[in-house]
Enzyme design. Structure first.
Site, PDB file in Angstrom:
ATOM      1  N   PHE A 370      69.580  22.391  49.937  1.00  0.00           N
ATOM      2  CA  PHE A 370      68.577  22.387  50.865  1.00  0.00           C
ATOM      3  C   PHE A 370      68.988  23.112  52.051  1.00  0.00           C
ATOM      4  O   PHE A 370      68.450  22.689  53.355  1.00  0.00           O
ATOM      5  CB  PHE A 370      67.902  21.346  50.971  1.00  0.00           C
ATOM      6  CG  PHE A 370      67.743  20.253  49.872  1.00  0.00           C
ATOM      7  CD1 PHE A 370      66.845  20.638  48.881  1.00  0.00           C
ATOM      8  CD2 PHE A 370      68.262  18.910  49.752  1.00  0.00           C
ATOM      9  CE1 PHE A 370      66.751  19.831  47.661  1.00  0.00           C
ATOM     10  CE2 PHE A 370      68.119  18.217  48.596  1.00  0.00           C
ATOM     11  CZ  PHE A 370      67.526  18.819  47.680  1.00  0.00           C
ATOM     12  N   CYS A 371      69.914  23.987  52.070  1.00  0.00           N
ATOM     13  CA  CYS A 371      70.433  24.693  53.259  1.00  0.00           C
ATOM     14  C   CYS A 371      70.929  23.686  54.462  1.00  0.00           C
ATOM     15  O   CYS A 371      70.708  23.918  55.348  1.00  0.00           O
ATOM     16  CB  CYS A 371      69.461  25.839  53.805  1.00  0.00           C
ATOM     17  SG  CYS A 371      69.270  27.373  52.669  1.00  0.00           S
ATOM     18  N   ALA A 372      71.278  22.699  53.803  1.00  0.00           N
ATOM     19  CA  ALA A 372      71.874  21.421  54.612  1.00  0.00           C
ATOM     20  C   ALA A 372      73.244  21.098  53.844  1.00  0.00           C
ATOM     21  O   ALA A 372      73.494  19.819  53.728  1.00  0.00           O
ATOM     22  CB  ALA A 372      71.264  20.463  54.799  1.00  0.00           C
ATOM     23  N   CYS A 390      72.447  27.371  48.019  1.00  0.00           N
ATOM     24  CA  CYS A 390      71.332  26.770  48.252  1.00  0.00           C
ATOM     25  C   CYS A 390      70.590  27.075  47.124  1.00  0.00           C
ATOM     26  O   CYS A 390      70.079  27.997  46.782  1.00  0.00           O
ATOM     27  CB  CYS A 390      70.701  27.609  49.320  1.00  0.00           C
ATOM     28  SG  CYS A 390      70.921  26.995  50.900  1.00  0.00           S
TER      29      CYS A 390
END
Length: 458
Positions: A370-372, A390
């Protein structure tokens, strides 16, 4: 579980009647449960944009009627966003391409020697733009109070005592949990720092009032706020932006340009928002954001929040009935959140699970990191420093991966979509997938080859 009659109906959105094919045969109405990535546009917003489209024109420098009309619409959109965010009278609203673009703009405007403080829990849009500054990355807190304490200690320890900026999310794009924004802003200001709020996941779900939260800037994206097109906003204090070189050099940002005798050029840059809005702006995108702000305001956030909490309760209760499912959380199961939940399922690769939800039930969710990446690694008990892609799996169907599945919803989500999702989770965990899957170009997909594209339940 009941919901108040006043909030029983979702807001009309585009795509609510779209049907998709199932790999097992037939079609079903698509259940869009990936709002955290891009929310469907409100029908009201689309209608407003369609009504304006024939009158589209370039802004600010045209003498024609359509240009003047578009200029008025563009600047009125700026005022609408200013009011929606509850900005201070002298705050500026700058239109950008996205939250990512907004935070990169602010990063380019940092004064010399500015130190940036950011939690490892941030989305990459707010974790990564500060490459030209001295950055202090803060460990993931496990309670809201610990978040404030961690920030206070870090700010108290900084030397020398120069300009500083804190960047924090309002609601996590992984867990949906609400962060103590007002308390973090108070801590930042007590130590002479400023604070920017990444409201990409907060603004579509809860009212964001800059003056009340006492943040210095807020950034968000139109495509998460039920508006189509690539547009975003950076709103807040004008001084750092006014002192900085324009984010982009070009027409619109420049007031006067003249040749010098030595062959170069002298440039006088615009003041205000125009300084950082070079080029022909996305007028339709700005208007769409303003239309979304108006639609959400008129719908009433109290009713929207009540309905979303009802849907969150349905999802949480359903997942709690499946022992193999673990919902990810920083602050605990009872922490307030928006309609975003991530989870893992024992015995399942997350990409495989998401692929089965789509192919066999017509449900769209997100899987991956989740781009985290640091946050998801921390929540899953892995090394937050390990790199990953991602949305891409790291293992084939049936193999373990250090990824998760995310379900997210909002103002346009019907009850049936979350009910179908809960049913699908229970059936997949109990019975397994009904189809064979394989990894292709880094994604888990149904195997439709003649030899193996058959139901595993057959």
């Amino acid at each position: 579980m009941s919901v108040p009659t006043a909030v029983r109906a979702p807001l009309p959105v585009l795509g609510r009647d779209v049907t998709v094919p199932l790999v097992t045969g037939g079609e079903v109405t698509y259940a869009a449960l990936d709002y955290a990535a891009s929310a469907p546009a409100l029908q009201r917003v689309w209608d407003d944009v369609a009504a304006y489209a024939p009158y589209y024109g370039s802004v600010h420098r045209g003498a024609g009627y359509l240009s003047q009309l578009s200029t008025d619409l563009f600047e009125n959109a700026r005022r609408t966003v200013h009011d929606f965010l509850g900005c201070r009278d002298d705050d500026q609203v700058v239109f950008t391409r996205s939250t990512t673009d907004s935070l990169n703009l602010l990063a380019a405007a940092l004064p010399a020697g500015c130190r940036v403080f950011v939690f490892e829990t941030e989305h990459h849009a707010s974790l990564l733009p500060w490459r030209d500054a001295e950055v202090t990355f803060l460990d993931a807190p496990r309670t809201p109070a610990q978040a404030v304490e961690t920030l206070e200690r870090a700010l108290a320890d900084r030397e020398p005592h120069g300009p500083a900026l804190v960047c924090v999310t309002g609601a996590s794009n992984v867990t949906g949990e609400l962060w103590p924004v007002r308390e973090l802003a108070a801590a930042a200001h007590a130590h002479g720092a400023r604070i920017v709020l990444d409201a990409a996941q907060l603004a579509p779900h809860h009212p964001v009032r800059v003056r009340d939260l006492d943040v210095d800037w807020v950034a968000f994206s139109g495509h998460k706020l039920y508006a189509p097109f690539g547009s975003g906003v950076l709103a807040g204090r004008a001084d750092w932006l006014a002192a900085a070189e324009p984010y982009l050099a070009g027409g619109g940002a420049s007031r006067k340009v003249a040749r010098r005798a030595d062959g170069g050029v002298d440039v006088e840059w615009h003041e205000g928002a125009a300084r950082h809005e070079a080029g022909s702006p996305n007028v339709i995108g700005a208007y769409a954001i303003a239309a979304a702000c108006t639609a959400l305001t008129e719908a009433g956030f109290e009713a929207l929040v009540a309905r979303e909490e009802y849907l969150i309760g349905k999802v949480r209760a359903g997942l709690a009935e499946v022992p193999q499912v673990r919902v990810l959380s920083l602050f605990g199961d009872d922490a307030p959140r928006v309609g975003v939940l991530s989870f893992v399922v024992d015995g399942w690769n997350s990409s495989h699970f998401a692929a089965a939800l789509s192919a066999e039930y017509g449900i769209g969710v997100r899987d991956g990191l989740f781009c985290a990446h640091p946050l998801v690694r921390t929540l899953l008990g892995g090394d937050p420093g390990i790199q990953g892609e991602c949305g891409a799996p790291e293992a084939a169907p049936g193999e373990k991966s250090l990824n998760a599945v995310r379900v997210s919803f909002g103002a346009g989500t019907p009850d049936e979509h979350v009910e179908r999702f809960v049913t699908a989770v229970k059936e997949l965990v109990r019975d397994g997938a009904r189809w064979n899957y394989r990894t292709e170009d880094g994604r888990c997909v149904p195997d439709t080859s003649a030899a193996s594209g058959t139901s595993t339940a057959a």
